[in-house]
Structure formats: structure tokens, C-alpha cells
Design a protein around this motif. Sequence first.
Motif, PDB file in Angstrom:
ATOM      1  N   ASP A 183       1.266  -1.285   0.183  1.00 31.18           N
ATOM      2  CA  ASP A 183       0.167  -0.322   0.025  1.00 31.18           C
ATOM      3  C   ASP A 183       0.708   1.423   0.031  1.00 31.18           C
ATOM      4  O   ASP A 183       0.479   2.541  -0.707  1.00 31.18           O
ATOM      5  N   ILE A 184       2.118   1.506   0.638  1.00 31.49           N
ATOM      6  CA  ILE A 184       3.156   2.225   0.432  1.00 31.49           C
ATOM      7  C   ILE A 184       3.483   1.825   0.587  1.00 31.49           C
ATOM      8  O   ILE A 184       4.634   0.922   1.126  1.00 31.49           O
ATOM      9  N   ARG A 185       4.908   2.462  -0.045  1.00 24.85           N
ATOM     10  CA  ARG A 185       6.792   2.787  -0.204  1.00 24.85           C
ATOM     11  C   ARG A 185       7.551   3.301  -0.119  1.00 24.85           C
ATOM     12  O   ARG A 185       7.089   4.519  -0.113  1.00 24.85           O
ATOM     13  N   TYR A 186       7.971   2.826   0.931  1.00 21.65           N
ATOM     14  CA  TYR A 186       9.586   4.231   1.632  1.00 21.65           C
ATOM     15  C   TYR A 186      10.551   3.631   0.942  1.00 21.65           C
ATOM     16  O   TYR A 186      10.687   1.888   0.719  1.00 21.65           O
ATOM     17  N   CYS A 187      11.691   4.329   0.779  1.00 21.14           N
ATOM     18  CA  CYS A 187      12.933   3.396   0.281  1.00 21.14           C
ATOM     19  C   CYS A 187      14.008   4.259   1.361  1.00 21.14           C
ATOM     20  O   CYS A 187      14.281   5.552   1.587  1.00 21.14           O
ATOM     21  N   ALA A 188      15.674   3.756   0.588  1.00 23.69           N
ATOM     22  CA  ALA A 188      16.527   4.430   1.464  1.00 23.69           C
ATOM     23  C   ALA A 188      17.538   4.596   1.065  1.00 23.69           C
ATOM     24  O   ALA A 188      16.774   4.400  -1.154  1.00 23.69           O
ATOM     25  N   GLN A 189      18.512   5.391  -0.145  1.00 25.51           N
ATOM     26  CA  GLN A 189      19.354   6.271  -0.773  1.00 25.51           C
ATOM     27  C   GLN A 189      19.817   5.270  -1.594  1.00 25.51           C
ATOM     28  O   GLN A 189      20.003   5.648  -2.542  1.00 25.51           O
ATOM     29  N   ASP A 190      19.867   4.114  -1.281  1.00 26.93           N
ATOM     30  CA  ASP A 190      20.976   3.510  -1.721  1.00 26.93           C
ATOM     31  C   ASP A 190      20.049   2.430  -2.756  1.00 26.93           C
ATOM     32  O   ASP A 190      20.503   1.736  -2.972  1.00 26.93           O
ATOM     33  N   ALA A 191      18.781   2.777  -1.901  1.00 31.06           N
ATOM     34  CA  ALA A 191      18.033   1.831  -2.949  1.00 31.06           C
ATOM     35  C   ALA A 191      17.827   1.914  -4.995  1.00 31.06           C
ATOM     36  O   ALA A 191      17.962   2.945  -5.069  1.00 31.06           O
ATOM     37  N   PHE A 192      17.546   0.644  -5.639  1.00 28.76           N
ATOM     38  CA  PHE A 192      17.138   0.262  -6.242  1.00 28.76           C
ATOM     39  C   PHE A 192      16.346  -0.455  -7.396  1.00 28.76           C
ATOM     40  O   PHE A 192      16.374  -1.178  -6.192  1.00 28.76           O
ATOM     41  N   PHE A 193      15.680  -0.058  -8.367  1.00 25.46           N
ATOM     42  CA  PHE A 193      14.828  -1.451  -8.909  1.00 25.46           C
ATOM     43  C   PHE A 193      14.916  -2.002 -10.118  1.00 25.46           C
ATOM     44  O   PHE A 193      15.013  -0.876 -10.710  1.00 25.46           O
ATOM     45  N   GLN A 194      14.519  -2.795 -10.203  1.00 24.10           N
ATOM     46  CA  GLN A 194      14.390  -3.186 -12.184  1.00 24.10           C
ATOM     47  C   GLN A 194      14.074  -4.247 -11.613  1.00 24.10           C
ATOM     48  O   GLN A 194      13.576  -5.145 -11.246  1.00 24.10           O
ATOM     49  N   VAL A 195      12.879  -4.513 -13.221  1.00 20.82           N
ATOM     50  CA  VAL A 195      12.585  -5.381 -14.051  1.00 20.82           C
ATOM     51  C   VAL A 195      13.156  -6.173 -14.533  1.00 20.82           C
ATOM     52  O   VAL A 195      12.988  -5.966 -15.885  1.00 20.82           O
ATOM     53  N   LYS A 196      13.716  -6.968 -13.992  1.00 23.10           N
ATOM     54  CA  LYS A 196      14.874  -8.146 -14.617  1.00 23.10           C
ATOM     55  C   LYS A 196      14.527  -8.806 -15.388  1.00 23.10           C
ATOM     56  O   LYS A 196      15.576  -9.592 -16.294  1.00 23.10           O
ATOM     57  N   GLU A 197      13.090  -9.061 -15.426  1.00 25.65           N
ATOM     58  CA  GLU A 197      12.572 -10.667 -15.988  1.00 25.65           C
ATOM     59  C   GLU A 197      12.959 -10.556 -17.557  1.00 25.65           C
ATOM     60  O   GLU A 197      13.675 -11.877 -18.019  1.00 25.65           O
ATOM     61  N   VAL A 198      13.104  -9.185 -18.666  1.00 23.12           N
ATOM     62  CA  VAL A 198      13.479  -9.533 -19.985  1.00 23.12           C
ATOM     63  C   VAL A 198      14.632  -9.892 -19.789  1.00 23.12           C
ATOM     64  O   VAL A 198      15.422 -10.662 -20.953  1.00 23.12           O
ATOM     65  N   ASP A 199      15.597  -9.939 -19.197  1.00 26.40           N
ATOM     66  CA  ASP A 199      16.991 -10.576 -18.979  1.00 26.40           C
ATOM     67  C   ASP A 199      17.627 -11.832 -18.069  1.00 26.40           C
ATOM     68  O   ASP A 199      18.266 -12.360 -19.392  1.00 26.40           O
ATOM     69  N   ILE A 200      16.061 -12.301 -18.479  1.00 26.26           N
ATOM     70  CA  ILE A 200      16.101 -13.621 -18.489  1.00 26.26           C
ATOM     71  C   ILE A 200      15.082 -14.740 -18.996  1.00 26.26           C
ATOM     72  O   ILE A 200      15.107 -15.826 -18.753  1.00 26.26           O
ATOM     73  N   GLY A 201      14.601 -13.698 -20.015  1.00 34.66           N
ATOM     74  CA  GLY A 201      14.177 -14.595 -21.370  1.00 34.66           C
ATOM     75  C   GLY A 201      12.522 -14.691 -20.846  1.00 34.66           C
ATOM     76  O   GLY A 201      11.924 -15.526 -21.544  1.00 34.66           O
ATOM     77  N   LEU A 202      12.253 -14.016 -19.957  1.00 39.54           N
ATOM     78  CA  LEU A 202      10.815 -13.939 -19.657  1.00 39.54           C
ATOM     79  C   LEU A 202       9.347 -12.655 -19.576  1.00 39.54           C
ATOM     80  O   LEU A 202      10.368 -11.836 -19.448  1.00 39.54           O
ATOM     81  N   ALA A 203       8.959 -12.429 -19.871  1.00 37.12           N
ATOM     82  CA  ALA A 203       7.941 -11.593 -19.633  1.00 37.12           C
ATOM     83  C   ALA A 203       7.743 -11.911 -17.926  1.00 37.12           C
ATOM     84  O   ALA A 203       7.656 -12.345 -17.494  1.00 37.12           O
ATOM     85  N   ALA A 204       7.439 -10.774 -17.175  1.00 36.97           N
ATOM     86  CA  ALA A 204       7.090 -10.163 -15.651  1.00 36.97           C
ATOM     87  C   ALA A 204       5.643 -11.282 -15.590  1.00 36.97           C
ATOM     88  O   ALA A 204       4.517 -10.556 -16.315  1.00 36.97           O
ATOM     89  N   ASP A 205       5.797 -12.121 -14.878  1.00 34.27           N
ATOM     90  CA  ASP A 205       4.049 -12.999 -15.056  1.00 34.27           C
ATOM     91  C   ASP A 205       3.932 -13.124 -13.109  1.00 34.27           C
ATOM     92  O   ASP A 205       2.326 -13.798 -12.931  1.00 34.27           O
ATOM     93  N   VAL A 206       3.660 -12.155 -12.592  1.00 28.76           N
ATOM     94  CA  VAL A 206       3.436 -12.342 -11.038  1.00 28.76           C
ATOM     95  C   VAL A 206       2.654 -10.818 -10.607  1.00 28.76           C
ATOM     96  O   VAL A 206       3.005 -11.009  -9.663  1.00 28.76           O
ATOM     97  N   GLY A 207       2.865  -9.372 -11.262  1.00 32.84           N
ATOM     98  CA  GLY A 207       1.972  -8.528 -10.921  1.00 32.84           C
ATOM     99  C   GLY A 207       2.706  -6.963 -11.000  1.00 32.84           C
ATOM    100  O   GLY A 207       2.157  -6.256 -11.078  1.00 32.84           O
ATOM    101  N   THR A 208       4.234  -7.550 -11.489  1.00 31.81           N
ATOM    102  CA  THR A 208       4.528  -5.707 -12.264  1.00 31.81           C
ATOM    103  C   THR A 208       3.719  -5.316 -13.294  1.00 31.81           C
ATOM    104  O   THR A 208       3.203  -3.933 -12.687  1.00 31.81           O
ATOM    105  N   LEU A 209       3.609  -6.142 -14.064  1.00 32.88           N
ATOM    106  CA  LEU A 209       2.920  -5.333 -15.758  1.00 32.88           C
ATOM    107  C   LEU A 209       2.010  -4.762 -15.243  1.00 32.88           C
ATOM    108  O   LEU A 209       1.617  -4.512 -15.972  1.00 32.88           O
ATOM    109  N   GLN A 210       0.677  -5.259 -14.503  1.00 28.42           N
ATOM    110  CA  GLN A 210      -0.551  -5.087 -13.900  1.00 28.42           C
ATOM    111  C   GLN A 210      -0.550  -4.514 -12.615  1.00 28.42           C
ATOM    112  O   GLN A 210      -1.320  -3.249 -13.643  1.00 28.42           O
ATOM    113  N   ARG A 211       0.806  -3.821 -12.041  1.00 29.07           N
ATOM    114  CA  ARG A 211       0.187  -3.243 -11.218  1.00 29.07           C
ATOM    115  C   ARG A 211       1.489  -1.476 -11.285  1.00 29.07           C
ATOM    116  O   ARG A 211       0.643  -1.090 -10.705  1.00 29.07           O
ATOM    117  N   LEU A 212       2.422  -2.120 -11.865  1.00 26.96           N
ATOM    118  CA  LEU A 212       3.622  -1.304 -11.652  1.00 26.96           C
ATOM    119  C   LEU A 212       2.915   0.205 -12.307  1.00 26.96           C
ATOM    120  O   LEU A 212       3.037   1.614 -12.412  1.00 26.96           O
TER     121      LEU A 212
END
Length: 328
Positions: A183-212
Motif C-alpha cells: 500500500d505504501i513504499r518508502y526506500c533508502a537512498q541506496d535503493a534501486f529497482f529493476q524489472v529484471k525478467e527480460v534479462d532472463i528471457g521472460l515477461a514478468a508474470d506475477v504482478g509487475t506488468l499489471q500493477r506498476l
Amino acid sequence: MAVAAAASRGLRGLVTRRFLAPTQPGLTFSLRPMSSTVQDEASKAAPVEAPGHSYQSLRVTSGPEHILHVQINRPEKRNAMNKAFWSEMVECFNKISEDASCRAVVISGEGKMFTSGIDLMDMASVLLQPQGEDVARISWYIRNLLSKHQETFSVIEKCPKPVIAAIHGGCIGAGVDLITACDIRYCAQDAFFQVKEVDIGLAADVGTLQRLPRVIGSQSLVNELAFTARKLMADEALSSGLVSRVFPDKEALLDAAFSLAAEISSKSPVAVQGTKVNLLYARDHPVADSLNFVRNWNMSMLQTDDIVKSVQAAMEKKELKSVTFSKL
């Protein structure tokens, strides 16, 4: 002064008539002054293991203020999500949903990062050797497998208690699926985010493409992140709306997350949990349908004693922390 006193008496009478009139026979209510005892800050209390929560991949601790802390607890593996994780998250949040004492949840990662995503070594046999005698049966097996994995994060969204994600270090692959269900997202300054699935040959399939896309509101940025797997750093995450606040380090991050959880927990659980249910419904339905839904919802929820207690505290200029709300 006489006018102010009369106005105060009028408001008190209105509240009494509005919310206390339809009481059961034999019951009486009084707007007596409440205790001014204020609970200690949640972040200053030593955590204790939450009863009923014993897992291989997670650690769940509880403290004052009706808060539970869920930690992804595989720091030696960079909190990679193994087989146990996918089922334990469902078990954990189903229990939290039914826990009448819990009013808010903080989820974080133990060690140097939030999560490195799926544990490919541990999950290889499940993902790369699907069961079935032919294409149709293998497909049904994979479909059922994906359904179970999607529930691992959907269960967070379904949980009526607000869930605050506190992200430090890397939040990679399935980690993005997880936090977008919060519901709420906080992060530290060192945080980074990656939608990494394409790098392992697939489309994200457990929520990112629908919620992001619903979280950050820029389809162009979503497409860029999903097509390239580039890192989204903390400042850009803030400006895009993926997180609402950024903190210097993990310690400050967790302090802020628990302070927020304590603030939420001080409110009426009927109000907070009803608000979450209605926000999610409104996200997925037209305005007219959502107004009808909240109308039907509040036809019963407006009869709660929590309204009287909250209004009384406001009239007496007291903080809600001094009000005792029943469990829910």
C-alpha cells in the motif's frame, strides 16, 4: 464564551443523537473523558517473535501499536525467493489477515538488500522441468504454477491491514512484483529497482506488468523499465511516484516506516481497513460502481462505536493514541 459553550453542547448532542440513538434495549452510553495514557513509540520497542509465525524464508516479529514486521530472511542469499518463500508468504499474510490484534504491517529485507528476486538455482527444477505428458498437460501445469506464484503477492493486496514496504539496496525482479502489491513504499537512498525478467528471457508474470502502470502513472516509463531492465534509482523512484519518501539509510528508513505504521495503528481499524478495501475497489472499477460499493459498505460500518470515540477525542482535543479501539 457562552456562545462557544452552547455550540460545544450542541455538537455533543448531535453526535449523541446521530450515532448513539439506535442502540439495543438495555444498553447505555456515556461520553465520559477517556484516559490520556499514550503508548510508547513502536520503533523504540524490542521486537519479539510473533506467535504462530515460524518460517524458513521469513521472520515475523511483533511489538506495541498493533504492528507486525515481516522480513525476508535469507541474507546469505541476498534474500532470493526460494521454493519455501512462495508458499510461506501466502501462509503468513493469510494469518495476518485474520489476526485481530494486527493493524499495520512493515515488510523489509534482512541484510544488505531488500531482495535479489527469484532464486534461480532453487527454482530451476520447478521452472525448467514442468510436469505433463504432452503440450496440453504441461501447459495446464505451468498455468496452475503461475497462479500459485501470483497469489504470493496478491495475498498482500488482499490483506485488509495496510502494508508498508521499506526498501533498501536492490529490489530486483520479483521484488518489484512484491512492493507494487503493497500500500505504501518508502526506500533508502541506496535503493534501486529493476524489472529484471527480460534479462532472463521472460515477461514478468506475477504482478509487475499489471500493477506498476497503476502505481507510477507513466506508461512510457513502465515500458522503458520493462523492456530494458535498467536500474531505477531512489531519486527517480521518488519523482515517478514508485515510493513516497526517501531516507538517508536503512536505520532512518525503518524508523520512519514504523512511525508511519504506529500512526496508522492509532486510527480506528474499522475506518482504516474499510478505506483500504474501498481504495482497491475504486482502482479497478468505474466511479459510479465504486460509489455504490462504498454506500453499501458504510450502511453497516457507520454504525461502529469507533466514530463516537474518534469524535469525542477530537472534541476533547485528545490524540487518537489515547483512544482504545476494539480489535478487528
